[in-house]
Design a protein around this motif. Sequence first.
Motif, PDB file in Angstrom:
ATOM      1  N   ARG A 183       0.934   4.197  -2.844  1.00 44.42           N
ATOM      2  CA  ARG A 183       0.791   5.626  -2.509  1.00 44.42           C
ATOM      3  C   ARG A 183       1.919   6.431  -3.151  1.00 44.42           C
ATOM      4  O   ARG A 183       1.688   7.507  -3.707  1.00 44.42           O
ATOM      5  N   SER A 192      -8.273  -1.337  -4.113  1.00 42.29           N
ATOM      6  CA  SER A 192      -9.257  -0.789  -3.179  1.00 42.29           C
ATOM      7  C   SER A 192     -10.374  -1.764  -2.846  1.00 42.29           C
ATOM      8  O   SER A 192     -11.037  -1.625  -1.816  1.00 42.29           O
ATOM      9  N   ASP A 220      -6.352  -0.067   3.295  1.00 39.87           N
ATOM     10  CA  ASP A 220      -5.426   1.059   3.165  1.00 39.87           C
ATOM     11  C   ASP A 220      -5.528   1.684   1.775  1.00 39.87           C
ATOM     12  O   ASP A 220      -5.504   2.910   1.628  1.00 39.87           O
ATOM     13  N   CYS A 221      -5.645   0.838   0.772  1.00 46.40           N
ATOM     14  CA  CYS A 221      -5.751   1.356  -0.594  1.00 46.40           C
ATOM     15  C   CYS A 221      -7.105   2.012  -0.833  1.00 46.40           C
ATOM     16  O   CYS A 221      -7.197   3.023  -1.548  1.00 46.40           O
ATOM     17  N   ALA A 222      -8.149   1.461  -0.231  1.00 43.84           N
ATOM     18  CA  ALA A 222      -9.470   2.085  -0.342  1.00 43.84           C
ATOM     19  C   ALA A 222      -9.450   3.466   0.298  1.00 43.84           C
ATOM     20  O   ALA A 222     -10.037   4.427  -0.232  1.00 43.84           O
ATOM     21  N   LEU A 282      -4.853   1.055  -8.369  1.00 44.61           N
ATOM     22  CA  LEU A 282      -5.473   1.531  -7.133  1.00 44.61           C
ATOM     23  C   LEU A 282      -6.930   1.098  -7.051  1.00 44.61           C
ATOM     24  O   LEU A 282      -7.411   0.684  -5.984  1.00 44.61           O
ATOM     25  N   ALA A 283      -7.658   1.172  -8.172  1.00 42.56           N
ATOM     26  CA  ALA A 283      -9.059   0.746  -8.176  1.00 42.56           C
ATOM     27  C   ALA A 283      -9.175  -0.736  -7.835  1.00 42.56           C
ATOM     28  O   ALA A 283     -10.051  -1.143  -7.062  1.00 42.56           O
ATOM     29  N   ARG A 329      -7.626   5.845  -2.036  1.00 43.65           N
ATOM     30  CA  ARG A 329      -8.461   6.245  -3.173  1.00 43.65           C
ATOM     31  C   ARG A 329      -9.466   7.317  -2.751  1.00 43.65           C
ATOM     32  O   ARG A 329      -9.680   8.299  -3.473  1.00 43.65           O
ATOM     33  N   PRO A 357       0.812  -1.219   0.000  1.00 43.05           N
ATOM     34  CA  PRO A 357       0.000   0.000   0.000  1.00 43.05           C
ATOM     35  C   PRO A 357       0.847   1.272   0.000  1.00 43.05           C
ATOM     36  O   PRO A 357       0.482   2.263  -0.653  1.00 43.05           O
ATOM     37  N   ASP A 370      -8.278  -4.146  -0.133  1.00 39.98           N
ATOM     38  CA  ASP A 370      -7.285  -3.595   0.796  1.00 39.98           C
ATOM     39  C   ASP A 370      -7.804  -2.294   1.392  1.00 39.98           C
ATOM     40  O   ASP A 370      -8.024  -1.321   0.668  1.00 39.98           O
TER      41      ASP A 370
END
Length: 216
Positions: A71, A131, A136-138, A127-128, A141, A67, A134
């Motif tokens: 970023r 998300s 953290d990725c959501a 990223l989509a 986003r 993640p 995950d």
Amino acid sequence: MAEDVKSRRRYSSAVRAEQAAATRLAVLGAARELFTQHGYAATSIAAIAQRAGVAVDTVYAAAGRKPALLRELVETSLSGSDQTVPAEQRDYVVRVRAASSAREKIAIYAAAVAEIGVRMAPVHRALAEASVADADCAALRAEISTRRADNMRLFAADLRATGELRGDLPDDEVADIVWSMNAAEYRALLVGERGWSAERFGSWLADAWTRLLLEG
């Protein structure tokens, strides 16, 4: 003698800093390639390390977990450099704010959106995907979307100050219109699915925003 020791230490420190920066760039480049080719979920830290030619521990030390890597890719794709650059310090933002007319501001910003989209599109797809599973990725986003919305309110206010914006459109509506049309999802429809070039997309945005938002 003491000065020679200090000089050698400064030189050694500079060399280590350069090596660390080069390693970080190699790791980010490898992550970008693998996320783009195989997807976020299918890419392991071990695979990134192998592609970058470093040890797994070096990947963690240079950029962190996946993640954190994603970023970094988002931030550097937005800034167009190898470092995170706050929005207000980016070259195109400085030029937008220095421009005297709303049409010029829109043209500068639309061209920047088109340019950023080339770098950002594969990162956004990663990223989509990330998300979905995950947290953290959501969160990243959602953060990026909120930051864009906040920045578009500043852009709307900057346009309003020229006296050229339509009087029947409040700033929040202006910001929402620009926010929706500079989104990666909107670009994907025209560039990704309909085959528009980045240049055509940028010109379209400038023309559309000028027609939609300005008086006359």
